[in-house]
Write a protein that holds these residues in place. Structure first.
Motif, PDB file in Angstrom:
ATOM      1  N   LEU A  77       0.872  -1.180   0.000  1.00 38.93           N
ATOM      2  CA  LEU A  77       0.000   0.000   0.000  1.00 38.93           C
ATOM      3  C   LEU A  77       0.903   1.222   0.000  1.00 38.93           C
ATOM      4  N   SER A  78       0.902   1.920  -1.129  1.00 39.50           N
ATOM      5  CA  SER A  78       1.782   3.068  -1.343  1.00 39.50           C
ATOM      6  C   SER A  78       1.129   4.344  -0.824  1.00 39.50           C
ATOM      7  N   GLY A  79       1.869   5.118  -0.047  1.00 38.03           N
ATOM      8  CA  GLY A  79       1.353   6.407   0.409  1.00 38.03           C
ATOM      9  C   GLY A  79       1.161   7.348  -0.776  1.00 38.03           C
ATOM     10  N   GLY A  80       2.113   7.302  -1.705  1.00 36.36           N
ATOM     11  CA  GLY A  80       2.007   8.129  -2.912  1.00 36.36           C
ATOM     12  C   GLY A  80       0.777   7.730  -3.724  1.00 36.36           C
ATOM     13  N   GLY A  81       0.545   6.426  -3.816  1.00 34.25           N
ATOM     14  CA  GLY A  81      -0.589   5.921  -4.594  1.00 34.25           C
ATOM     15  C   GLY A  81      -1.920   6.263  -3.932  1.00 34.25           C
ATOM     16  N   CYS A  97       2.757  -1.850   4.382  1.00 35.27           N
ATOM     17  CA  CYS A  97       2.082  -0.559   4.340  1.00 35.27           C
ATOM     18  C   CYS A  97       3.083   0.581   4.495  1.00 35.27           C
ATOM     19  N   ASP A  98       2.929   1.591   3.664  1.00 36.45           N
ATOM     20  CA  ASP A  98       3.723   2.811   3.756  1.00 36.45           C
ATOM     21  C   ASP A  98       3.149   3.639   4.910  1.00 36.45           C
ATOM     22  N   ALA A  99       3.931   3.772   5.980  1.00 34.02           N
ATOM     23  CA  ALA A  99       3.438   4.553   7.134  1.00 34.02           C
ATOM     24  C   ALA A  99       4.080   5.941   7.159  1.00 34.02           C
ATOM     25  N   ARG A 159       8.078  14.544   1.530  1.00 32.51           N
ATOM     26  CA  ARG A 159       7.935  14.583   0.079  1.00 32.51           C
ATOM     27  C   ARG A 159       8.190  13.189  -0.471  1.00 32.51           C
ATOM     28  N   CYS A 160       7.861  13.010  -1.741  1.00 31.34           N
ATOM     29  CA  CYS A 160       8.263  11.777  -2.419  1.00 31.34           C
ATOM     30  C   CYS A 160       9.771  11.673  -2.282  1.00 31.34           C
ATOM     31  N   GLY A 161      10.275  10.481  -2.003  1.00 33.29           N
ATOM     32  CA  GLY A 161      11.698  10.294  -1.763  1.00 33.29           C
ATOM     33  C   GLY A 161      12.580  10.605  -2.954  1.00 33.29           C
ATOM     34  N   HIS A 162      11.983  10.725  -4.139  1.00 32.05           N
ATOM     35  CA  HIS A 162      12.784  10.944  -5.343  1.00 32.05           C
ATOM     36  C   HIS A 162      12.774  12.404  -5.791  1.00 32.05           C
ATOM     37  N   ALA A 205      12.800   0.269   8.240  1.00 32.00           N
ATOM     38  CA  ALA A 205      13.268   1.651   8.405  1.00 32.00           C
ATOM     39  C   ALA A 205      13.761   2.164   7.059  1.00 32.00           C
ATOM     40  N   ARG A 206      13.149   3.251   6.624  1.00 34.86           N
ATOM     41  CA  ARG A 206      13.579   3.863   5.365  1.00 34.86           C
ATOM     42  C   ARG A 206      14.420   5.084   5.694  1.00 34.86           C
ATOM     43  N   THR A 207      15.571   5.177   5.034  1.00 35.76           N
ATOM     44  CA  THR A 207      16.324   6.417   5.172  1.00 35.76           C
ATOM     45  C   THR A 207      16.334   7.173   3.852  1.00 35.76           C
ATOM     46  N   PRO A 263      16.793   1.741   1.708  1.00 37.97           N
ATOM     47  CA  PRO A 263      17.556   2.924   1.330  1.00 37.97           C
ATOM     48  C   PRO A 263      16.841   3.623   0.169  1.00 37.97           C
ATOM     49  N   GLU A 264      16.329   4.809   0.423  1.00 39.93           N
ATOM     50  CA  GLU A 264      15.526   5.497  -0.593  1.00 39.93           C
ATOM     51  C   GLU A 264      16.402   6.263  -1.580  1.00 39.93           C
ATOM     52  N   ALA A 265      16.034   6.158  -2.857  1.00 45.58           N
ATOM     53  CA  ALA A 265      16.597   6.985  -3.927  1.00 45.58           C
ATOM     54  C   ALA A 265      18.117   6.869  -4.077  1.00 45.58           C
ATOM     55  N   ALA A 311      14.430  -2.793  -1.908  1.00 43.88           N
ATOM     56  CA  ALA A 311      14.774  -1.881  -3.009  1.00 43.88           C
ATOM     57  C   ALA A 311      13.490  -1.328  -3.611  1.00 43.88           C
ATOM     58  N   ASN A 312      13.451  -0.015  -3.776  1.00 41.69           N
ATOM     59  CA  ASN A 312      12.272   0.656  -4.330  1.00 41.69           C
ATOM     60  C   ASN A 312      12.515   0.948  -5.810  1.00 41.69           C
ATOM     61  N   MET A 313      11.848   0.185  -6.684  1.00 40.18           N
ATOM     62  CA  MET A 313      12.053   0.352  -8.122  1.00 40.18           C
ATOM     63  C   MET A 313      10.947   1.228  -8.718  1.00 40.18           C
ATOM     64  N   THR A 314      10.749   2.394  -8.136  1.00 46.50           N
ATOM     65  CA  THR A 314       9.721   3.304  -8.645  1.00 46.50           C
ATOM     66  C   THR A 314      10.210   3.968  -9.937  1.00 46.50           C
ATOM     67  N   GLU A 315       9.291   4.193 -10.858  1.00 52.04           N
ATOM     68  CA  GLU A 315       9.673   4.739 -12.168  1.00 52.04           C
ATOM     69  C   GLU A 315       9.805   6.272 -12.115  1.00 52.04           C
ATOM     70  N   TYR A 372       7.430  -2.240  -6.444  1.00 54.00           N
ATOM     71  CA  TYR A 372       7.003  -1.547  -7.676  1.00 54.00           C
ATOM     72  C   TYR A 372       5.786  -0.725  -7.267  1.00 54.00           C
ATOM     73  N   PRO A 373       5.992   0.368  -6.545  1.00 53.93           N
ATOM     74  CA  PRO A 373       4.886   0.998  -5.813  1.00 53.93           C
ATOM     75  C   PRO A 373       3.775   1.561  -6.689  1.00 53.93           C
ATOM     76  N   LEU A 374       4.148   2.102  -7.865  1.00 56.13           N
ATOM     77  CA  LEU A 374       3.153   2.834  -8.647  1.00 56.13           C
ATOM     78  C   LEU A 374       3.016   2.323 -10.077  1.00 56.13           C
TER      79      LEU A 374
HETATM   80  C1  MIC Z   1       7.527   4.354  -2.224  1.00 56.06           C
HETATM   81  C2  MIC Z   1       6.808   5.644  -2.039  1.00 56.06           C
HETATM   82  O1  MIC Z   1       7.045   6.106  -0.725  1.00 56.06           O
HETATM   83  C3  MIC Z   1       5.283   5.436  -2.157  1.00 56.06           C
HETATM   84  O2  MIC Z   1       4.560   6.172  -1.474  1.00 56.06           O
HETATM   85  O3  MIC Z   1       4.877   4.589  -2.940  1.00 56.06           O
HETATM   86  C4  MIC Z   1       7.189   6.737  -3.083  1.00 56.06           C
HETATM   87  C5  MIC Z   1       7.073   6.285  -4.508  1.00 56.06           C
HETATM   88  C6  MIC Z   1       7.148   7.390  -5.557  1.00 56.06           C
HETATM   89  O4  MIC Z   1       6.687   8.512  -5.310  1.00 56.06           O
HETATM   90  O5  MIC Z   1       7.636   7.123  -6.659  1.00 56.06           O
HETATM   91  C7  MIC Z   1       8.602   7.263  -2.770  1.00 56.06           C
HETATM   92  O6  MIC Z   1       9.568   6.676  -3.268  1.00 56.06           O
HETATM   93  O7  MIC Z   1       8.707   8.239  -2.009  1.00 56.06           O
END
Ligand code: MIC
Ligand code: MG
Length: 295
Positions: free
Chosen positions: A44-48, A83-85, A120-123, A155-157, A185-187, A207-211, A233-235
């Motif tokens: 469950l993506s917070g961004g989504g 779940c994205d908290a 913010r979005c990590g990217h 834990a996400r950093t 580890p984000e981004a 590993a977060n493989m967000t596009e 693959y969050p989104l």
């Molecule tokens: C993983 C993430 O936290 C999310 O909410 O899905 C986002 C994804 C995104 O915005 O691409 C994040 O990486 O911050």
């Protein structure tokens, strides 16, 4: 406790057996689809969730909204849900409540990030971090608050994009000491960074493989060799679904009818099958047949 494994145990067993491809599901129906197709877990993506409510991913959604969606997904499938908290919705004591509520909703695990609010979005650029000590305290609070010791605390950093890779590694080690089960580890910005981070921190890792972000879209097999066990693959499904929705709406705006869209559509029969419509009907008939005076 009973003999059946908890959601957290099932998630741990799954990643011990295999590297996991974990898709973001933007509604319970898509979670059912992922289950039907054989995915081992869903996200469950917070961004989504923010986007589906028409909101940017800057910490506007509330704990109640996340818990509500998490619960709906857990009720729709038997798959473990991560779940994205976000930031945990406040300080350490908020984290306690966040963990209790998400665990009660049925999640297998959750991730907390070390960003300052507004997050913010990590990217994206412009993120700010809370201190490593404050984040470690939040992890300790999360660990203390869970009822099931197998509930997975991730834990996400976000430090890579703010202070660099060294600081991300330093923080990850601290968060592990504080009791985090998995590090996210984000981004990270290159394949090499993913490899170095894994070597320096050790597993299990996510590993977060967000596009369209900062990280390259790496192969799961490669990530697995370095020690990443959970690959998000969050989104991906949401981005493709949005493109499809846009095409449908454009067509309806100008065309006189929608007949040529039919071959691209999920049919009524397919939808009913995914929803187990027949099962509901059969049970309804059976209950009715078993009613008073009908034996
Ligand atoms: C993983 C993430 O936290 C999310 O909410 O899905 C986002 C994804 C995104 O915005 O691409 C994040 O990486 O911050
Ligand atoms: Mg998020």
């Amino acid at each position: 406790m009973s003999g059946s494994p908890t959601p957290g145990q099932r998630l741990r067993r799954a990643w011990e057996a295999n590297v996991l491809a974990i898709p973001g599901v933007f509604c319970p129906l898509v979670a059912k689809m992922a289950e039907r197709l054989g995915f081992p877990a869903v996200y469950l993506s917070g961004g989504g969730l923010s986007a589906s409510l028409g909101l940017p991913d800057i910490g506007l959604i509330t704990l109640t909204e996340v818990v509500h969606q998490a619960q709906a997904i857990c009720q729709a499938t038997a798959l473990p849900l991560i779940c994205d908290a976000d930031t945990g919705f406040g300080s350490s004591v908020n984290v306690e409540r966040t963990v209790r509520q998400l665990e009660a909703a049925g999640v297998a695990g959750l991730h907390l990030e070390d960003q300052e609010l507004p997050k913010r979005c990590g990217h994206l650029s412009g993120k700010t971090l809370i201190s490593a000590e404050e984040m470690a305290a939040k992890i300790q609070a999360a660990v203390a608050a869970r009822r099931d010791p197998n509930l997975v605390i991730i834990a996400r950093t976000d430090a890579r994009g703010v202070q660099g890779l060294e600081e991300a590694i330093r923080r990850a080690r601290l968060y592990k000491q504080a009791g985090a089960d998995v590090i996210f580890p984000e981004a990270l910005e290159s394949a090499e960074e993913f490899a170095v981070f894994a070597r320096e921190v050790g597993g299990p890792l996510l590993a977060n493989m967000t596009e369209f972000g900062r990280s390259p879209l790496l192969e799961r097999s490669r990530l697995a060799q370095w020690g990443y066990r959970l690959v998000l693959y969050p989104l991906t499904a949401l981005r493709l679904a949005l493109r499809a929705a846009e095409a449908a709406l454009r067509h309806l705006l100008t065309a006189d009818h929608q007949r040529e869209l039919l071959p691209q559509m999920y049919t009524r029969a397919e939808l009913y099958d995914l929803l187990d419509y027949k099962g509901y009907e059969e049970r309804d008939r059976r209950y009715f047949g078993l009613g008073p005076g009908r034996e």
